[in-house]
Motif scaffolding. Structure first.
Motif, PDB file in Angstrom:
ATOM      1  N   LEU A  22       0.661  -1.242   0.137  1.00 37.72           N
ATOM      2  CA  LEU A  22       0.023   0.127  -0.054  1.00 37.72           C
ATOM      3  C   LEU A  22       0.925   1.330   0.001  1.00 37.72           C
ATOM      4  CD1 LEU A  22      -3.104  -0.714   2.548  1.00 37.72           C
ATOM      5  CD2 LEU A  22      -3.145  -0.721   0.046  1.00 37.72           C
ATOM      6  N   GLY A  23       1.942   1.057   0.911  1.00 36.70           N
ATOM      7  CA  GLY A  23       2.953   2.435   0.831  1.00 36.70           C
ATOM      8  C   GLY A  23       3.439   2.519  -0.557  1.00 36.70           C
ATOM      9  N   GLY A  24       3.810   1.508  -1.238  1.00 39.15           N
ATOM     10  CA  GLY A  24       4.263   1.549  -2.734  1.00 39.15           C
ATOM     11  C   GLY A  24       3.186   1.991  -3.596  1.00 39.15           C
ATOM     12  N   ILE A  25       2.112   1.737  -3.466  1.00 34.06           N
ATOM     13  CA  ILE A  25       1.186   2.190  -4.208  1.00 34.06           C
ATOM     14  C   ILE A  25       0.951   3.776  -4.198  1.00 34.06           C
ATOM     15  CG2 ILE A  25      -1.351   1.996  -4.843  1.00 34.06           C
ATOM     16  CD1 ILE A  25      -1.202  -1.059  -4.220  1.00 34.06           C
ATOM     17  N   ARG A  26       0.850   3.971  -2.842  1.00 40.02           N
ATOM     18  CA  ARG A  26       0.484   5.386  -2.680  1.00 40.02           C
ATOM     19  C   ARG A  26       1.823   6.371  -3.170  1.00 40.02           C
ATOM     20  NH1 ARG A  26       0.366   9.966   0.659  1.00 40.02           N
ATOM     21  NH2 ARG A  26      -1.926  10.453   1.596  1.00 40.02           N
ATOM     22  N   GLY A  27       2.950   5.820  -2.860  1.00 41.62           N
ATOM     23  CA  GLY A  27       4.027   6.678  -3.485  1.00 41.62           C
ATOM     24  C   GLY A  27       4.114   6.635  -4.852  1.00 41.62           C
TER      25      GLY A  27
ATOM     26  N   MET B 117       3.208  10.007 -10.018  1.00 41.42           N
ATOM     27  CA  MET B 117       2.332  10.113 -11.218  1.00 41.42           C
ATOM     28  C   MET B 117       1.718  11.491 -11.167  1.00 41.42           C
ATOM     29  SD  MET B 117       0.506   6.354 -11.962  1.00 41.42           S
ATOM     30  CE  MET B 117      -0.530   7.213 -13.187  1.00 41.42           C
ATOM     31  N   GLU B 118       1.417  11.865  -9.935  1.00 40.60           N
ATOM     32  CA  GLU B 118       0.590  13.202  -9.832  1.00 40.60           C
ATOM     33  C   GLU B 118       1.498  14.407 -10.114  1.00 40.60           C
ATOM     34  OE1 GLU B 118      -2.605  14.952  -6.733  1.00 40.60           O
ATOM     35  OE2 GLU B 118      -0.789  14.198  -5.866  1.00 40.60           O
ATOM     36  N   HIS B 119       2.858  14.178  -9.764  1.00 42.64           N
ATOM     37  CA  HIS B 119       3.647  15.093 -10.220  1.00 42.64           C
ATOM     38  C   HIS B 119       4.051  15.260 -11.576  1.00 42.64           C
ATOM     39  CE1 HIS B 119       4.360  16.660  -5.919  1.00 42.64           C
ATOM     40  NE2 HIS B 119       4.418  15.357  -5.669  1.00 42.64           N
TER      41      HIS B 119
END
Length: 355
Positions: free
Chosen positions: A151-156, A161-163
Protein backbone atom coordinates in the motif's frame (compact mmCIF):
# COMPACT_ATOMS: atom_id res chain seq x y z
CA UNK A 1 12.16 -14.88 69.71
CA UNK A 2 8.96 -12.98 70.40
CA UNK A 3 6.01 -13.95 68.22
CA UNK A 4 3.37 -11.44 67.19
CA UNK A 5 -0.25 -11.95 68.19
CA UNK A 6 -2.29 -13.44 65.35
CA UNK A 7 -5.59 -11.80 64.56
CA UNK A 8 -8.66 -13.92 65.15
CA UNK A 9 -10.20 -15.46 62.02
CA UNK A 10 -13.97 -15.77 62.22
CA UNK A 11 -16.26 -18.18 60.41
CA UNK A 12 -17.57 -15.29 58.31
CA UNK A 13 -14.01 -14.55 57.16
CA UNK A 14 -13.66 -18.15 55.99
CA UNK A 15 -17.07 -18.11 54.25
CA UNK A 16 -16.25 -14.86 52.45
CA UNK A 17 -13.00 -16.34 51.19
CA UNK A 18 -14.83 -19.14 49.38
CA UNK A 19 -15.70 -19.06 45.70
CA UNK A 20 -18.58 -21.45 46.47
CA UNK A 21 -21.82 -19.64 47.30
CA UNK A 22 -22.98 -20.52 50.83
CA UNK A 23 -26.35 -19.78 52.45
CA UNK A 24 -27.54 -21.24 55.75
CA UNK A 25 -31.11 -21.14 57.08
CA UNK A 26 -32.61 -21.88 60.49
CA UNK A 27 -35.56 -24.12 61.35
CA UNK A 28 -37.99 -21.47 60.05
CA UNK A 29 -36.11 -21.26 56.73
CA UNK A 30 -34.85 -17.79 57.65
CA UNK A 31 -31.42 -16.77 56.37
CA UNK A 32 -28.83 -17.01 59.14
CA UNK A 33 -25.62 -16.79 57.05
CA UNK A 34 -24.75 -15.69 53.52
CA UNK A 35 -21.25 -15.27 52.13
CA UNK A 36 -19.91 -12.77 49.61
CA UNK A 37 -20.03 -15.22 46.71
CA UNK A 38 -23.77 -15.82 47.33
CA UNK A 39 -24.40 -12.07 47.57
CA UNK A 40 -22.85 -11.64 44.14
CA UNK A 41 -24.58 -14.69 42.66
CA UNK A 42 -28.09 -13.64 43.71
CA UNK A 43 -27.42 -9.88 43.64
CA UNK A 44 -28.59 -9.33 47.21
CA UNK A 45 -27.24 -7.47 50.25
CA UNK A 46 -26.29 -9.37 53.40
CA UNK A 47 -27.65 -6.57 55.55
CA UNK A 48 -31.10 -6.91 54.01
CA UNK A 49 -31.42 -10.70 53.80
CA UNK A 50 -30.18 -11.83 57.24
CA UNK A 51 -33.17 -12.93 59.31
CA UNK A 52 -35.57 -12.80 56.37
CA UNK A 53 -37.36 -15.91 55.00
CA UNK A 54 -35.13 -17.37 52.32
CA UNK A 55 -37.92 -17.39 49.70
CA UNK A 56 -38.41 -13.65 50.22
CA UNK A 57 -34.73 -12.77 50.50
CA UNK A 58 -33.74 -14.95 47.53
CA UNK A 59 -36.82 -15.50 45.31
CA UNK A 60 -34.89 -18.11 43.28
CA UNK A 61 -35.77 -20.62 46.02
CA UNK A 62 -39.57 -20.15 45.90
CA UNK A 63 -40.16 -23.33 43.81
CA UNK A 64 -37.96 -25.32 46.24
CA UNK A 65 -39.47 -24.18 49.55
CA UNK A 66 -41.30 -27.46 50.21
CA UNK A 67 -38.21 -29.55 49.56
CA UNK A 68 -36.12 -27.39 51.88
CA UNK A 69 -38.77 -27.67 54.59
CA UNK A 70 -38.84 -31.46 54.13
CA UNK A 71 -35.06 -31.55 54.55
CA UNK A 72 -35.42 -29.64 57.85
CA UNK A 73 -38.21 -31.92 59.10
CA UNK A 74 -36.51 -35.20 58.16
CA UNK A 75 -32.92 -34.15 58.85
CA UNK A 76 -31.94 -35.51 55.43
CA UNK A 77 -29.92 -33.54 52.92
CA UNK A 78 -29.84 -33.83 49.16
CA UNK A 79 -27.75 -32.95 46.11
CA UNK A 80 -29.09 -31.48 42.86
CA UNK A 81 -26.88 -31.33 39.77
CA UNK A 82 -27.41 -28.55 37.21
CA UNK A 83 -30.38 -27.11 39.08
CA UNK A 84 -32.03 -24.17 37.33
CA UNK A 85 -32.68 -21.19 39.61
CA UNK A 86 -34.50 -18.17 38.25
CA UNK A 87 -36.68 -15.22 39.13
CA UNK A 88 -38.54 -12.67 37.05
CA UNK A 89 -36.31 -10.19 35.29
CA UNK A 90 -33.02 -12.06 35.73
CA UNK A 91 -31.10 -14.67 33.80
CA UNK A 92 -31.45 -18.30 34.88
CA UNK A 93 -28.64 -19.59 37.09
CA UNK A 94 -27.44 -23.17 36.71
CA UNK A 95 -25.89 -24.52 39.91
CA UNK A 96 -24.86 -27.73 41.61
CA UNK A 97 -26.71 -27.52 44.94
CA UNK A 98 -25.71 -29.43 48.07
CA UNK A 99 -28.07 -29.18 51.07
CA UNK A 100 -26.72 -30.44 54.42
CA UNK A 101 -28.76 -30.47 57.68
CA UNK A 102 -27.01 -29.34 60.88
CA UNK A 103 -27.83 -28.80 64.53
CA UNK A 104 -26.85 -25.66 66.46
CA UNK A 105 -27.97 -25.44 70.08
CA UNK A 106 -30.46 -28.26 69.59
CA UNK A 107 -32.11 -26.32 66.76
CA UNK A 108 -31.99 -27.65 63.22
CA UNK A 109 -30.87 -25.75 60.17
CA UNK A 110 -29.67 -26.24 56.61
CA UNK A 111 -26.38 -25.40 54.94
CA UNK A 112 -26.78 -24.78 51.20
CA UNK A 113 -23.67 -24.81 49.01
CA UNK A 114 -23.98 -23.73 45.38
CA UNK A 115 -21.31 -24.14 42.73
CA UNK A 116 -22.30 -22.37 39.54
CA UNK A 117 -22.06 -24.57 36.48
CA UNK A 118 -22.30 -21.43 34.33
CA UNK A 119 -19.15 -20.12 36.01
CA UNK A 120 -17.07 -23.18 35.12
CA UNK A 121 -18.41 -23.14 31.58
CA UNK A 122 -17.59 -19.45 31.31
CA UNK A 123 -14.05 -19.91 32.62
CA UNK A 124 -13.46 -22.63 30.02
CA UNK A 125 -15.09 -20.54 27.28
CA UNK A 126 -13.11 -17.46 28.28
CA UNK A 127 -9.86 -19.38 27.96
CA UNK A 128 -10.83 -20.71 24.54
CA UNK A 129 -11.97 -17.29 23.32
CA UNK A 130 -8.76 -15.71 24.56
CA UNK A 131 -6.65 -18.24 22.67
CA UNK A 132 -8.72 -17.77 19.53
CA UNK A 133 -8.56 -14.00 19.89
CA UNK A 134 -4.78 -14.06 20.34
CA UNK A 135 -4.39 -16.36 17.33
CA UNK A 136 -6.59 -14.18 15.12
CA UNK A 137 -4.75 -11.07 16.29
CA UNK A 138 -1.38 -12.58 15.34
CA UNK A 139 -2.82 -13.54 11.97
CA UNK A 140 -4.07 -9.98 11.46
CA UNK A 141 -0.68 -8.58 12.45
CA UNK A 142 1.00 -10.74 9.83
CA UNK A 143 -1.52 -9.82 7.15
CA UNK A 144 -1.33 -6.14 8.07
CA UNK A 145 2.43 -6.16 7.60
CA UNK A 146 2.06 -7.80 4.18
CA UNK A 147 -0.69 -5.37 3.17
CA UNK A 148 0.82 -2.11 4.42
CA UNK A 149 4.11 -2.51 2.53
CA UNK A 150 2.55 -2.67 -0.97
CA UNK A 151 0.00 0.00 0.00
CA UNK A 152 2.87 2.34 0.79
CA UNK A 153 4.40 1.58 -2.61
CA UNK A 154 1.10 2.19 -4.41
CA UNK A 155 0.61 5.52 -2.61
CA UNK A 156 4.15 6.61 -3.43
CA UNK A 157 3.72 5.68 -7.09
CA UNK A 158 0.42 7.62 -7.26
CA UNK A 159 2.13 10.71 -5.80
CA UNK A 160 4.93 10.45 -8.39
CA UNK A 161 2.33 10.14 -11.17
CA UNK A 162 0.60 13.24 -9.81
CA UNK A 163 3.84 15.22 -10.10
CA UNK A 164 4.66 13.72 -13.51
CA UNK A 165 1.21 14.43 -15.00
CA UNK A 166 -0.10 17.56 -13.29
CA UNK A 167 -3.09 17.98 -15.64
CA UNK A 168 -6.56 17.74 -14.06
CA UNK A 169 -7.61 14.46 -15.72
CA UNK A 170 -4.68 12.47 -14.35
CA UNK A 171 -4.85 14.28 -11.00
CA UNK A 172 -8.42 13.01 -10.52
CA UNK A 173 -7.26 9.39 -10.99
CA UNK A 174 -4.25 9.71 -8.71
CA UNK A 175 -6.37 11.36 -6.01
CA UNK A 176 -8.76 8.38 -6.10
CA UNK A 177 -5.80 5.99 -5.71
CA UNK A 178 -4.32 7.94 -2.78
CA UNK A 179 -7.69 8.30 -1.06
CA UNK A 180 -8.48 4.57 -1.31
CA UNK A 181 -4.98 3.59 -0.16
CA UNK A 182 -5.37 5.85 2.90
CA UNK A 183 -8.76 4.28 3.61
CA UNK A 184 -7.25 0.78 3.49
CA UNK A 185 -4.36 1.82 5.73
CA UNK A 186 -6.79 3.25 8.28
CA UNK A 187 -8.78 0.01 8.14
CA UNK A 188 -5.65 -2.05 8.80
CA UNK A 189 -4.67 0.24 11.69
CA UNK A 190 -8.12 -0.17 13.23
CA UNK A 191 -7.82 -3.96 12.91
CA UNK A 192 -4.52 -3.86 14.79
CA UNK A 193 -5.94 -1.74 17.60
CA UNK A 194 -3.87 0.50 19.91
CA UNK A 195 -0.12 -0.07 19.87
CA UNK A 196 0.51 1.01 23.45
CA UNK A 197 0.00 -0.52 26.87
CA UNK A 198 -2.80 0.91 29.06
CA UNK A 199 -1.78 4.06 30.96
CA UNK A 200 -3.79 3.36 34.10
CA UNK A 201 -4.85 5.73 36.84
CA UNK A 202 -7.59 5.86 39.47
CA UNK A 203 -10.93 6.78 37.87
CA UNK A 204 -14.59 7.11 38.76
CA UNK A 205 -16.27 4.61 36.43
CA UNK A 206 -19.53 6.56 36.42
CA UNK A 207 -17.78 9.73 35.26
CA UNK A 208 -16.43 7.75 32.27
CA UNK A 209 -19.85 6.27 31.53
CA UNK A 210 -21.52 9.66 31.71
CA UNK A 211 -18.98 11.04 29.23
CA UNK A 212 -19.79 8.21 26.79
CA UNK A 213 -23.53 8.57 27.38
CA UNK A 214 -23.43 12.27 26.49
CA UNK A 215 -21.53 11.51 23.28
CA UNK A 216 -24.08 8.92 22.18
CA UNK A 217 -27.03 11.03 23.35
CA UNK A 218 -25.91 13.73 20.92
CA UNK A 219 -26.03 11.19 18.06
CA UNK A 220 -29.28 9.48 19.07
CA UNK A 221 -32.72 10.29 17.62
CA UNK A 222 -35.04 12.10 20.08
CA UNK A 223 -37.24 9.01 20.47
CA UNK A 224 -34.36 6.86 21.83
CA UNK A 225 -34.23 6.82 25.64
CA UNK A 226 -30.80 6.48 27.30
CA UNK A 227 -31.44 5.39 30.89
CA UNK A 228 -29.02 5.05 33.83
CA UNK A 229 -29.05 2.56 36.70
CA UNK A 230 -25.80 3.13 38.61
CA UNK A 231 -24.63 1.57 41.86
CA UNK A 232 -23.14 4.52 43.78
CA UNK A 233 -21.25 2.23 46.18
CA UNK A 234 -18.79 1.08 43.50
CA UNK A 235 -15.29 2.36 44.34
CA UNK A 236 -12.92 3.95 41.86
CA UNK A 237 -11.18 1.66 39.37
CA UNK A 238 -7.66 1.68 37.97
CA UNK A 239 -8.02 1.98 34.18
CA UNK A 240 -6.80 3.76 31.08
CA UNK A 241 -9.42 6.48 30.63
CA UNK A 242 -9.24 6.78 26.83
CA UNK A 243 -9.20 3.04 26.21
CA UNK A 244 -12.21 2.33 28.45
CA UNK A 245 -14.13 5.22 26.88
CA UNK A 246 -13.39 3.77 23.42
CA UNK A 247 -14.41 0.24 24.47
CA UNK A 248 -17.73 1.36 25.99
CA UNK A 249 -18.42 3.78 23.13
CA UNK A 250 -18.13 0.98 20.56
CA UNK A 251 -20.63 -1.20 22.43
CA UNK A 252 -23.02 1.69 23.10
CA UNK A 253 -23.02 2.75 19.46
CA UNK A 254 -23.85 -0.83 18.49
CA UNK A 255 -26.81 -0.66 20.88
CA UNK A 256 -27.89 2.61 19.27
CA UNK A 257 -27.79 0.99 15.83
CA UNK A 258 -29.79 -1.97 17.17
CA UNK A 259 -32.71 0.13 18.49
CA UNK A 260 -32.93 2.31 15.40
CA UNK A 261 -35.10 5.40 15.67
CA UNK A 262 -37.18 4.31 18.65
CA UNK A 263 -36.13 2.22 21.64
CA UNK A 264 -34.49 2.11 25.05
CA UNK A 265 -30.86 1.72 26.06
CA UNK A 266 -29.92 1.24 29.72
CA UNK A 267 -26.49 1.74 31.27
CA UNK A 268 -26.23 -0.29 34.50
CA UNK A 269 -23.40 -0.84 36.98
CA UNK A 270 -23.13 -3.44 39.71
CA UNK A 271 -20.38 -4.73 42.00
CA UNK A 272 -19.60 -8.43 41.59
CA UNK A 273 -17.64 -10.54 44.04
CA UNK A 274 -15.41 -13.60 43.67
CA UNK A 275 -15.21 -13.83 39.87
CA UNK A 276 -12.60 -15.75 37.91
CA UNK A 277 -11.57 -14.38 34.51
CA UNK A 278 -8.75 -15.73 32.40
CA UNK A 279 -7.53 -17.94 35.25
CA UNK A 280 -7.27 -15.00 37.67
CA UNK A 281 -9.60 -14.74 40.63
CA UNK A 282 -10.88 -11.29 41.58
CA UNK A 283 -12.43 -10.49 44.94
CA UNK A 284 -14.31 -7.50 43.55
CA UNK A 285 -15.20 -6.41 40.03
CA UNK A 286 -17.43 -3.84 38.43
CA UNK A 287 -20.02 -5.11 35.95
CA UNK A 288 -21.16 -2.59 33.33
CA UNK A 289 -24.30 -3.68 31.49
CA UNK A 290 -25.37 -2.04 28.23
CA UNK A 291 -28.90 -3.25 27.55
CA UNK A 292 -30.95 -2.40 24.48
CA UNK A 293 -34.46 -3.17 23.30
CA UNK A 294 -33.44 -4.00 19.73
CA UNK A 295 -34.19 -7.12 17.71
CA UNK A 296 -31.32 -9.07 19.27
CA UNK A 297 -28.28 -10.97 18.02
CA UNK A 298 -29.02 -14.16 16.04
CA UNK A 299 -28.16 -17.28 18.10
CA UNK A 300 -25.71 -18.54 15.47
CA UNK A 301 -23.79 -15.24 15.69
CA UNK A 302 -23.54 -14.87 19.46
CA UNK A 303 -20.18 -16.70 19.67
CA UNK A 304 -18.75 -14.99 16.57
CA UNK A 305 -19.46 -11.30 17.08
CA UNK A 306 -16.12 -10.69 18.85
CA UNK A 307 -14.12 -11.95 15.88
CA UNK A 308 -12.67 -9.35 13.48
CA UNK A 309 -14.65 -8.62 10.31
CA UNK A 310 -17.80 -10.38 11.63
CA UNK A 311 -20.89 -8.16 11.70
CA UNK A 312 -24.67 -8.47 11.62
CA UNK A 313 -25.10 -5.10 9.86
CA UNK A 314 -24.76 -4.51 6.13
CA UNK A 315 -22.83 -1.30 6.73
CA UNK A 316 -20.77 -2.57 9.68
CA UNK A 317 -17.01 -3.15 9.58
CA UNK A 318 -16.90 -5.89 12.22
CA UNK A 319 -14.08 -4.12 14.08
CA UNK A 320 -15.81 -2.31 16.96
CA UNK A 321 -16.54 -5.28 19.22
CA UNK A 322 -13.18 -7.05 18.67
CA UNK A 323 -11.40 -3.80 19.51
CA UNK A 324 -13.52 -3.34 22.65
CA UNK A 325 -12.82 -6.93 23.72
CA UNK A 326 -9.09 -6.38 23.19
CA UNK A 327 -9.10 -3.17 25.25
CA UNK A 328 -11.04 -4.79 28.10
CA UNK A 329 -8.80 -7.88 27.98
CA UNK A 330 -5.76 -5.63 28.34
CA UNK A 331 -7.30 -4.47 31.65
CA UNK A 332 -7.78 -8.04 32.89
CA UNK A 333 -11.50 -7.93 32.12
CA UNK A 334 -14.02 -9.48 29.78
CA UNK A 335 -17.06 -8.64 27.64
CA UNK A 336 -19.97 -11.10 27.46
CA UNK A 337 -23.21 -10.98 25.51
CA UNK A 338 -26.61 -12.53 26.04
CA UNK A 339 -29.47 -11.79 23.70
CA UNK A 340 -33.09 -12.48 22.87
CA UNK A 341 -35.52 -10.44 20.77
CA UNK A 342 -36.25 -7.21 22.59
CA UNK A 343 -33.40 -7.53 25.09
CA UNK A 344 -29.68 -7.67 24.34
CA UNK A 345 -27.17 -7.17 27.15
CA UNK A 346 -23.44 -6.66 26.75
CA UNK A 347 -21.73 -7.05 30.13
CA UNK A 348 -18.27 -5.55 30.66
CA UNK A 349 -16.32 -6.86 33.68
CA UNK A 350 -13.39 -4.86 35.06
CA UNK A 351 -11.30 -5.68 38.15
CA UNK A 352 -11.44 -3.16 40.97
CA UNK A 353 -7.80 -2.91 42.03
CA UNK A 354 -6.62 -1.34 45.25
CA UNK A 355 -3.81 1.18 45.19
Amino acid sequence: MKLGVRSRVTADDVYDGLTTSVVSVDEGLRVSTINSAAEGLFEVSRRLVLGAPVVEAIPHFVPHERRLQAAIDSGTGFIERELKLSRNGTATLTVDLTVTPFIVGKKPGLLMEMQTVDRHQRISRDGTLQLQFDASRELIRGLAHEIKNPLGGIRGAAQLMEHEFPDSQHREYTRVIIREVDRLQNLVNRMLGPNRAPQKSLMNIHELLEHVRRLVQAEAPPEVALLRDYDPSIPEVVVDREQIIQAVLNVLRNALNAVGNDGTITLRTRARRQLTIGGARHKLMVQIDIEDSGCGVPPDMIEKIFYPMVTTRATGTGLGLPLSQYLIHSHGGLIECRSRPGCTVFSIYLPIEST
